[in-house]
Design a protein around this motif. Structure first.
Motif, PDB file in Angstrom:
ATOM      1  N   GLN A  92       1.006  -1.254   0.157  1.00 51.78           N
ATOM      2  CA  GLN A  92      -0.085  -0.268  -0.109  1.00 51.78           C
ATOM      3  C   GLN A  92       0.781   0.707   0.202  1.00 51.78           C
ATOM      4  OE1 GLN A  92      -2.145  -0.294   3.552  1.00 51.78           O
ATOM      5  NE2 GLN A  92      -3.701  -1.742   2.825  1.00 51.78           N
ATOM      6  N   ASP A  93       1.840   1.126   0.170  1.00 53.27           N
ATOM      7  CA  ASP A  93       3.037   2.067   0.166  1.00 53.27           C
ATOM      8  C   ASP A  93       3.277   2.547  -1.398  1.00 53.27           C
ATOM      9  OD1 ASP A  93       2.468   2.488   3.458  1.00 53.27           O
ATOM     10  OD2 ASP A  93       4.622   0.586   3.416  1.00 53.27           O
ATOM     11  N   VAL A  94       3.336   3.860  -1.252  1.00 50.94           N
ATOM     12  CA  VAL A  94       3.645   4.552  -2.689  1.00 50.94           C
ATOM     13  C   VAL A  94       5.274   4.974  -2.397  1.00 50.94           C
ATOM     14  CG1 VAL A  94       3.291   6.249  -4.262  1.00 50.94           C
ATOM     15  CG2 VAL A  94       1.707   5.084  -3.390  1.00 50.94           C
ATOM     16  N   ASP A  95       5.531   5.817  -0.832  1.00 53.67           N
ATOM     17  CA  ASP A  95       6.653   6.049  -0.851  1.00 53.67           C
ATOM     18  C   ASP A  95       7.129   5.449   0.761  1.00 53.67           C
ATOM     19  OD1 ASP A  95       6.876   8.073  -2.621  1.00 53.67           O
ATOM     20  OD2 ASP A  95       5.707   9.994  -1.110  1.00 53.67           O
ATOM     21  N   CYS A  96       7.974   5.131   1.146  1.00 51.03           N
ATOM     22  CA  CYS A  96       8.384   4.937   2.323  1.00 51.03           C
ATOM     23  C   CYS A  96       8.183   5.801   3.247  1.00 51.03           C
ATOM     24  CB  CYS A  96      10.104   4.688   2.097  1.00 51.03           C
ATOM     25  SG  CYS A  96      10.382   3.761   3.667  1.00 51.03           S
ATOM     26  N   PRO A  97       7.445   5.404   4.671  1.00 52.11           N
ATOM     27  CA  PRO A  97       7.109   6.337   5.211  1.00 52.11           C
ATOM     28  C   PRO A  97       7.881   6.816   6.471  1.00 52.11           C
ATOM     29  CG  PRO A  97       6.301   3.931   6.194  1.00 52.11           C
ATOM     30  CD  PRO A  97       7.518   4.076   4.941  1.00 52.11           C
TER      31      PRO A  97
END
Length: 104
Positions: A92-97
């Motif tokens: 679900q992550d587009v960018d690393c949190p």
């Protein structure tokens, strides 16, 4: 005498160039496949395959779009470490949190 000799040399060189151009045109128009490398060279040099290049680009674009569609359709849930910082990222992550790295 010298002018005549120079004129003959210039005419011979010009004739050889014209003959070479005619030969290259005949080779580039030949569909037998015997001179494929020369044909590709002539087409690249003189831009004779502009329509083929456009069709290749559209074919490549279609292939890329199909690959993206297949990836999104077959996307399975996953949880893996981020390549940059090592923190866990999910499907679900587009960018690393944690570090903000753009994930594909």
């Amino acid at each position: 005498m010298m002018n005549t000799f120079a004129t003959v040399i210039v005419l011979v060189v010009a004739g050889a160039l014209v003959a070479a151009m005619i030969f290259m045109i005949r080779i580039s128009g030949d569909d037998s496949g015997k001179h494929a490398e020369v044909k590709q060279f002539v087409e690249a040099l003189f831009g004779g395959s502009a329509s083929q290049a456009a069709s290749k680009e559209t074919a490549e674009e279609r292939q890329a779009e199909n690959a993206i569609a297949l990836q999104t359709a077959a996307k399975q849930p996953f949880k893996e470490p981020c390549p940059a910082c090592g923190d866990a990222v999910t499907h679900q992550d587009v960018d690393c949190p944690s570090c903000g790295l753009r994930l594909l």
